[in-house]
Design an enzyme around this catalytic site. Structure first.
Site, short mmCIF file in Angstrom:
data_model
loop_
_atom_site.label_atom_id
_atom_site.label_comp_id
_atom_site.label_asym_id
_atom_site.label_seq_id
_atom_site.Cartn_x
_atom_site.Cartn_y
_atom_site.Cartn_z
N LYS A 174 77.35 39.37 43.07
CA LYS A 174 76.99 40.75 42.79
C LYS A 174 78.07 41.77 43.16
O LYS A 174 77.85 42.67 43.98
CB LYS A 174 75.67 41.11 43.49
CG LYS A 174 74.53 40.18 43.07
CD LYS A 174 73.21 40.61 43.67
CE LYS A 174 72.05 39.76 43.19
NZ LYS A 174 72.16 38.31 43.37
N ASP A 193 68.97 34.42 30.73
CA ASP A 193 68.17 33.99 31.86
C ASP A 193 66.83 34.68 31.65
O ASP A 193 66.70 35.88 31.91
CB ASP A 193 68.87 34.43 33.15
CG ASP A 193 67.92 34.54 34.34
OD1 ASP A 193 66.76 34.14 34.22
OD2 ASP A 193 68.36 35.03 35.39
N ASP A 251 64.92 28.44 33.33
CA ASP A 251 64.67 29.65 32.56
C ASP A 251 65.87 30.02 31.70
O ASP A 251 65.99 31.16 31.26
CB ASP A 251 64.25 30.81 33.47
CG ASP A 251 65.06 30.85 34.75
OD1 ASP A 251 66.12 30.21 34.79
OD2 ASP A 251 64.64 31.54 35.68
#
Ligand code: GTP
Length: 325
Positions: free
Chosen positions: A155, A213, A104
């Protein structure tokens, strides 16, 4: 050289359309996402191995009916193995080195330069990194002065992020990494395997230019706009006779769009029917959907056989197969 393309994920962030259409077959700028990804492969790639899983049969059928320019071989998982497990399952005969891609990633990178960087430093791998404004939703790289990757922080908060350079989902690796992936259980390549490879020297390829993405509706539609602007659409048509407004658009010849208005960056798939005075902007309409008279679809994805009723407005939505709005 071979490329290993990971294509087995569920695409949960694009539900409900991905309940019936695998993410990689959603058309953007006139052709399925997967084919834009394969277009990024340089001519030195002789074969792309597609590590499939979710809806592997649907992908296999489509690819057989629409052979890509690069020869492909598909290896399906019988149960989801995660990114690492998928690599292990499908990567048995990779070249050394090989190219690894998420399916993707829509980008304007020079993949040949990535491969050259791998040859030049001779470490176990090279990961493409891109600089983003806010790295907190991603895996963020800590780098030394030679651009060797020291660690990834998953993250982090904005304050704790060691840099703004994140994993772009595209890399070059020595074949031996496949054997370093644990067998027999689902494994995340990024989180469970890559950290253990850093001691064997993994370097960054800092890419500049467009990167997306395309795994969420917003990002998929942004990628579509980029592909049109970059002249990389699978099909780019002028707005059809009998319609008004502006391109860029990709309208399949079998669609009926008489009397509609276009606001730019639109894909209309096969056998779609768009009624008079309907308005389409920044959207993807999958095959056999119906947009009735006077309806509008803006910044949205409309699934196959879905119907937007006369006069209705669909904005910032994803409609699944046969949905009604
Ligand atoms: P989300 O569910 O929306 O996060 O999408 P996704 O399932 O595609 O997950 P993600 O975007 O994190 O996956 C990154 C890449 O790895 C995509 O190209 C996926 O198709 C692929 N992928 C994810 N899980 C698997 C898996 O279990 N097996 C294989 N072969 N590929 C996978």
């Amino acid at each position: 050289m071979k490329a290993l393309v990971l294509i087995g994920g569920f695409g949960t962030r694009l539900r409900p359309v991905t309940y019936s259409v695998p993410k990689q077959l959603i058309p953007i700028a006139g052709k399925p996402m997967l084919y834009h990804v394969l277009d990024m492969l340089p001519p030195t790639i002789e074969q792309a191995v597609l590590a499939t899983g979710y809806k592997a049969d649907v992908i296999a059928r489509y690819v057989e009916e629409h052979p890509p320019k690069v020869p492909v071989r598909m290896v399906a998982e019988t149960e989801p193995l995660g990114t690492g497990g998928g690599m292990r399952n499908a990567g048995g005969d990779m070249s050394d080195p090989f190219l690894l891609m998420n399916s993707d990633v829509i980008a304007g990178f020079d993949v040949t330069a990535l491969l050259a960087r791998q040859t030049e430093h001779g470490g176990i791998g090279t990961m493409t990194l891109v600089e983003v404004e806010d790295p907190s939703p991603y895996g963020v790289a800590e780098l030394d002065a030679t651009d060797r990757i020291l660690r990834f922080v998953e993250k982090p908060t904005r304050e704790e992020a060691p840099s703004r350079w994140i994993n772009a989902g595209l890399g070059a690796w020595k074949r031996e990494v496949i054997g370093r992936i644990p067998d027999g259980a689902p494994v995340s390549w990024e989180q469970q395997v890559v950290p253990g490879l850093l001691a064997d020297r993994v370097y960054a390829f800092r890419a500049t230019g467009f990167w997306e993405d395309a795994g969420t509706p917003d990002r998929l539609l942004r990628a579509q706009r980029y592909l049109f602007e970059a002249g990389r659409a699978g099909r780019r048509t002028s707005i059809p006779t009998g319609t008004t407004g502006n391109g860029p658009v990709a309208v399949d010849p079998s669609a009926t769009v008489e009397g509609a208005t276009f606001g730019g960056s639109v894909t209309v798939s096969a056998h779609v029917v768009v009624g008079p005075r309907a308005y389409l902007e920044d959207c993807v309409i999958l095959e056999r959907a119906t947009i009735e008279a006077g309806a509008s679809v803006v910044h949205s994805i409309v699934g196959p056989r879905a119907r937007v009723r006369a006069g209705h407005r669909v904005s910032h939505q994803v409609l699944g197969e046969a949905a009604e709005a």
